[in-house]
Design a protein around this motif. Structure first.
Motif, PDB file in Angstrom:
ATOM      1  N   THR B  78       0.852  -1.193   0.000  1.00  6.96           N
ATOM      2  CA  THR B  78       0.000   0.000   0.000  1.00  6.96           C
ATOM      3  C   THR B  78       0.882   1.235   0.000  1.00  6.96           C
ATOM      4  N   ALA B  79       0.459   2.246  -0.746  1.00  8.86           N
ATOM      5  CA  ALA B  79       1.240   3.490  -0.786  1.00  8.86           C
ATOM      6  C   ALA B  79       0.287   4.658  -0.985  1.00  8.86           C
ATOM      7  N   SER B  80       0.712   5.810  -0.561  1.00  5.14           N
ATOM      8  CA  SER B  80      -0.100   7.009  -0.769  1.00  5.14           C
ATOM      9  C   SER B  80       0.811   8.208  -0.956  1.00  5.14           C
ATOM     10  N   THR B  81       0.254   9.244  -1.582  1.00 10.55           N
ATOM     11  CA  THR B  81       1.022  10.472  -1.763  1.00 10.55           C
ATOM     12  C   THR B  81       0.080  11.650  -1.955  1.00 10.55           C
ATOM     13  N   THR B  82       0.563  12.815  -1.574  1.00 17.07           N
ATOM     14  CA  THR B  82      -0.156  14.050  -1.895  1.00 17.07           C
ATOM     15  C   THR B  82       0.461  14.720  -3.121  1.00 17.07           C
ATOM     16  N   ARG B  83       1.468  14.112  -3.687  1.00 16.08           N
ATOM     17  CA  ARG B  83       2.141  14.688  -4.857  1.00 16.08           C
ATOM     18  C   ARG B  83       1.534  14.030  -6.104  1.00 16.08           C
ATOM     19  N   VAL B  84       0.810  14.816  -6.881  1.00 17.89           N
ATOM     20  CA  VAL B  84      -0.004  14.232  -7.944  1.00 17.89           C
ATOM     21  C   VAL B  84       0.490  14.612  -9.346  1.00 17.89           C
TER      22      VAL B  84
END
Lengths: 490, 458
Positions: B78-84
């Motif tokens: 699982t991974a997440s980011t606010t950099r889109v």
């Protein structure tokens, strides 16, 4: 997308826009935070999470109110928009404003700091981390009677660039690493849990060497066995008797009944509706008897490796060591630049934020007790009847930080100077100054450990803080032990 | 509502859908055996905080986050980011796929979410979505002005959440929701009284009414006596009941806890009084929240307890697959450790007014709110905490006087057991609780017994 060298430019853009919109003071933080969590349950990987949150936020002061705006868009126009929004938001508050806020002076510095470390946490191969948590949980789960065995490794790598309208330019890279595990045994009536090295894991500032030092696998068998033993252990005795706390439970006791109580924003009523206020009154600073003469508490953000250690807080104030309780007398508080000015205290460098999108607020650094001259063995040998409690299981305290009740995972009944037997569901309750006044033995430097609490909730919107709490084993006399509610619980 | 606001919201949702599809496309580029779920969320939150009867913090956040779960031949990460930006998204996917390849097979991975229609769009109020700082301050001012001789503190916030979901198996969903909350206290030198309002619409917040209610509680509590701890008949206000229900949900109706043996729940057993019904009901018109969960599963009505009988649990796709049932739409982001959690809990009202219930009590306590509640044993749900913001002694069918705060140690399951519930109030509403606003809609309850184990002085 902006390269690292451009981060200061983004922050400057935000500050300039806030000042241009009319703020009397403004600061901005660009934050890029990476988190990794590797968790296993019963020998299988349960979750493997990598998260990056990045953005810029601007804080603007107009009159009596802070305005704060954050965006995850790392572009100069967005940073400028955040600056203007922060000022506009602060200005809107004037309709229900209070006395104007002023900031205590602090040195204006340009500096850079990186947490000392040996192994950058994200350079260690993932499969090595997976091996640690799966092997530890497999070992615990193999103990007959253990239903659930979990382990996790937690790593953070946070870079932040701070700029203020007064001229601060500070870059910091804060590395944090930790791990923990627990075994849960279940029967038809209850669950029992044992954790290592403390409940919710232990975290320090540093690199992956912190995780290696905890050596989860080496402790897994004992943790599993103790969880099962607790199911058939007799209940903790009830009544007033001596209480001995091992150091991680004393750390949490300090966190709840000292650390939060001395937050100046709480004392001033800023947290009244949510977390509450404090029983402490500034008029009694310097005279209130907080505890016995053995009680010496400091807030020290300079302890190497402790979780609340950094070079500058999120207002640009240098990290420092501040006396809080000296020989039992309350002498200090946790302050920021604004609250310090209101109270006439020096700014302590204790304001931090949880990521780019939260407003900085007063936070514990490393609030801990200085060591005494005894040892746990000596304390036990000196105790006629009492209970030694280890590892927190539950914690609850009222909205003035006075009336508390803690539960621990395991207790050991002490009779005539020896550990007589393991007891389950140990709890104790008390009133903060009365409890601390009953402190009469404190272990020495050899057993002094700076425990890290990675889950301190405060503020609205909620912020999760990382705080440190140096502590040693300690004894308290005549404590009310064994509160069980009278039903469903042995 | 303005057309500009609607257009902006629609445009952003389309953007979030495109973002989710873009990440799925990158994922698909990794070839056979790679699958996954993508959730994109835009969050706009404004919060105005007041204390000492003035605003002291006023914050606004605008952020977008991409959350990704990948599986490579059943190995998950699982991974997440606010950099889109494109490079960051590619790095996100590549990193997650590389991590997953290193892992052992995840035996509980249920596969990427298959197509299933999400028919609801969520409860969105454009006026709340576009609320500005002045509107929130207006509600704050009305609350404070309700009794300007007292010391007021609390917050008013408005939240817009827009989200889109896409999976490599073909599921697509999008929706949006708004929430507005006023939570505040008025204080005298010796007491405090609280009031809480939550709605989909900021226009529903009535600062003056809430301020009067909080001030009335504070003034009635100004002179108080301490009572000896012990077992009391109680009437719990909605805030106190909300805390009970939240803990029942997190620890008891959570199918992961149940599977691990840590839950009290026994399906089909009459564990509660027949007057107790607990459900999750996203179709309630008052309900805030997205119409689908973190796995893209539509949220659905789920009766957890019917007339005292435990009927169902909250499931995500992992626990559902393990149990052989359908997910109830209770997956939370990053929730494989925590398990599925009910977040739209509803307890239907009864017919008794609070005055009716008070009239039936010979000697007991009226409790407004609990504070700092923590569980001592998850299985029996024995918990401890304190009362707060208005606790009153009832004598001979009338509220006699205020009492000091008390500590309790009590099993929440036993408190609602058969014959333990003497009345269900008609005052159901969104109530604040230990885990915040917008989670529980419930009434007051009249209970036969509650164990208070300590007074304000221990």
């Amino acid at each position: 997308m902006v390269a690292g060298s451009g981060m200061y430019a983004l922050a400057v853009e935000g500050v300039d826009a806030a000042i241009a919109a009319g703020a009397g003071y403004a600061d901005a933080r660009v934050v890029i935070r990476q988190q990794e969590r590797v968790a296993a349950q019963n020998g299988e990987v349960e979750s493997l999470v990598h998260a990056t949150d990045a953005g810029v936020s601007v804080r603007a002061l107009v009159g009596s109110s802070w305005g704060f705006a954050a965006t995850s868009e790392l572009t100069e126009p967005d940073a400028a928009r955040a600056g203007a929004d922060a000022t506009a938001t602060a200005r809107a508050s004037a309709r229900v404003g209070g006395p104007g806020l002023r900031l205590e002076d602090v040195p204006v510095v340009e500096d850079s700091y990186t947490t000392p470390h040996r192994e950058a946490p994200f350079t260690v191969p993932l499969d090595e981390k997976v091996r640690v948590v799966t092997e530890a949980t497999r070992t615990m789960a193999a103990v007959e009677g253990v239903a659930i065995a979990t382990a996790q490794i937690m790593l953070w790598d946070t870079e932040k660039w701070f700029v203020s309208s007064q001229g601060h330019r500070i870059h910091q890279r804060i590395l944090e690493a930790g791990a923990g595990m627990d075994a849960t045994a279940v029967d038809a009536h209850e669950t029992q849990r044992r954790s290592y090295p403390q409940a919710f894991g232990h975290v320090e500032t540093g690199g992956y060497e912190v995780v290696r030092g905890l050596d989860l696998v080496a402790h897994a068998q004992r943790v599993g066995e103790e969880a099962v033993q607790l199911l058939t252990a007799p209940p903790c005795p009830s009544g007033e008797m001596d209480l001995i706390l091992e150091s991680s439970q004393l750390a949490l006791q300090i966190h709840e009944s000292v650390g939060h109580a001395i937050e100046l924003d709480r004392i001033l009523g800023w947290e009244a509706a949510f977390a509450g206020t404090s029983f402490l009154d500034l008029e009694r600073l310097g005279s209130l008897q907080y505890g016995s003469e053995l009680m010496n508490i400091t807030a020290d953000a300079t302890i190497p490796g402790a979780l609340g250690t950094f070079a500058y807080d999120d207002e640009g104030t240098p990290a420092q060591r501040v006396p809080i309780v000296e020989e039992g007398v309350w002498v200090g508080a946790l302050t920021g630049r604004d609250t310090a000015h209101l109270a006439g205290l020096p700014p302590g460098g204790m304001v931090r934020a949880d990521g780019f999108n939260r407003i900085p607020m007063v936070r514990m650094t490393n609030v801990g007790i200085l060591p005494g001259d005894s040892s746990l063995d000596e304390i036990i040998a000196d105790t006629r009847h009492g209970v030694l409690m280890e590892t927190n299981r539950s914690w609850s305290i009222d909205d003035k930080r006075l009336n508390f009740q803690f539960g621990c995972e395991v207790g050991w009944e002490i009779v005539d100077g020896t550990r007589r037997r393991m007891v389950k569901n140990p709890t104790y309750t008390g009133i903060t100054p009365t409890f601390w006044s009953s402190l009469d033995r404190l272990a020495g430097e050899d057993e002094w450990q700076a425990w890290g609490v990675p889950n301190c909730g405060k503020g609205q919107p909620m912020q999760v803080g990382h705080t440190g709490h140096p502590a040693t084993p300690a004894r308290f006399r005549g404590v009310r032990i064994g509160v069980n509610g009278g039903e469903g619980r042995g | 509502m303005t057309s500009d606001t609607s257009a902006a919201a629609t445009e952003r949702l389309v953007g979030l859908e495109e973002l989710a599809d873009h990440v799925v496309a990158i994922l698909a580029g990794h070839g056979d055996g790679v699958e996954g779920n993508v959730l994109t969320v835009h969050h706009r939150h404004g919060l105005t905080r007041f204390a000492n009867s003035s605003v002291h913090q006023h914050v606004r956040e605008d952020s977008t986050e991409v959350m990704l779960t990948v599986a490579v031949d059943g190995r998950t990460a699982t991974a997440s980011t606010t950099r889109v930006d494109h490079d960051s998204l590619r790095a996100l996917v590549d990193g997650a796929v590389a991590s997953a390849r290193l892992q052992p097979v995840d035996p509980l991975w249920p596969g990427a979410t298959p197509p299933e229609p999400v028919t609801a769009a969520g409860n969105l109020d454009p006026g709340t979505a576009a609320a500005d700082p002045d509107e929130r301050v207006g509600v704050v001012a009305a609350f404070i002005d309700a009794d300007d001789a007292l010391d007021a503190a609390g917050y008013v916030d408005t939240e817009l959440i827009e989200a889109a979901f896409a999976s490599t198996a073909g599921q697509r969903a999008s929706g949006a929701t708004t929430r507005a909350t006023l939570d505040g206290i008025h204080q005298t030198a010796t007491s405090a009284g609280s009031a809480h309002q939550t709605s989909v619409r900021i226009a529903d917040l009535d600062g003056a009414a809430a301020g009067r209610r909080a001030a009335d509680r504070a003034r009635r509590s100004e002179e108080f006596v301490d009572v000896e701890p012990g077992r009391f008949e109680v009437i719990l206000g909605p805030e106190a009941v909300s805390t009970l229900l939240t803990f029942l949900g997190v620890y008891g109706f959570n199918a992961k806890s149940h599977h691990e043996g840590g839950s009290f729940a026994e399906l089909g057993a009459a564990q509660f009084d027949p007057s107790i019904t607990i459900l999750e009901d996203p179709t309630d018109p008052r309900s805030v929240g997205l119409p689908f969960d973190a796995e893209g599963t539509p949220r659905r009505r789920n009766v957890l307890v019917a007339d005292g009988v435990t009927r169902s649990l909250a499931h995500d796709r992992r626990t559902a697959a393990r149990t052989g049932v359908a997910s109830t739409g209770n997956a939370v982001p990053g929730g494989s450790s925590m398990g599925p959690v009910p977040t739209r809990i509803v307890m239907p009202p009864g017919e008794a007014s609070v005055d009716d219930m008070v009239a039936r009590v010979r000697y007991g306590l009226l409790v407004t709110q609990f504070h700092y509640v923590r569980v001592l044993d998850p299985k029996t749900l024995v918990a401890t905490g304190l009362t707060r913001n208005g606790t009153f002694l009832i004598r001979d069918g009338a509220v006699a006087q205020a009492v000091g705060n008390l500590r309790f140690t009590q099993s929440f399951v036993d408190a609602l057991a058969p014959e333990a519930v003497l009345g269900v109030g008609d005052d159901d509403r969104y109530a604040d609780g230990e885990f915040g606003a917008g989670v529980v809609i419930c009434p007051s309850l009249h209970l036969a017994g509650w164990n208070f184990t300590g007074g304000a002085q221990g």
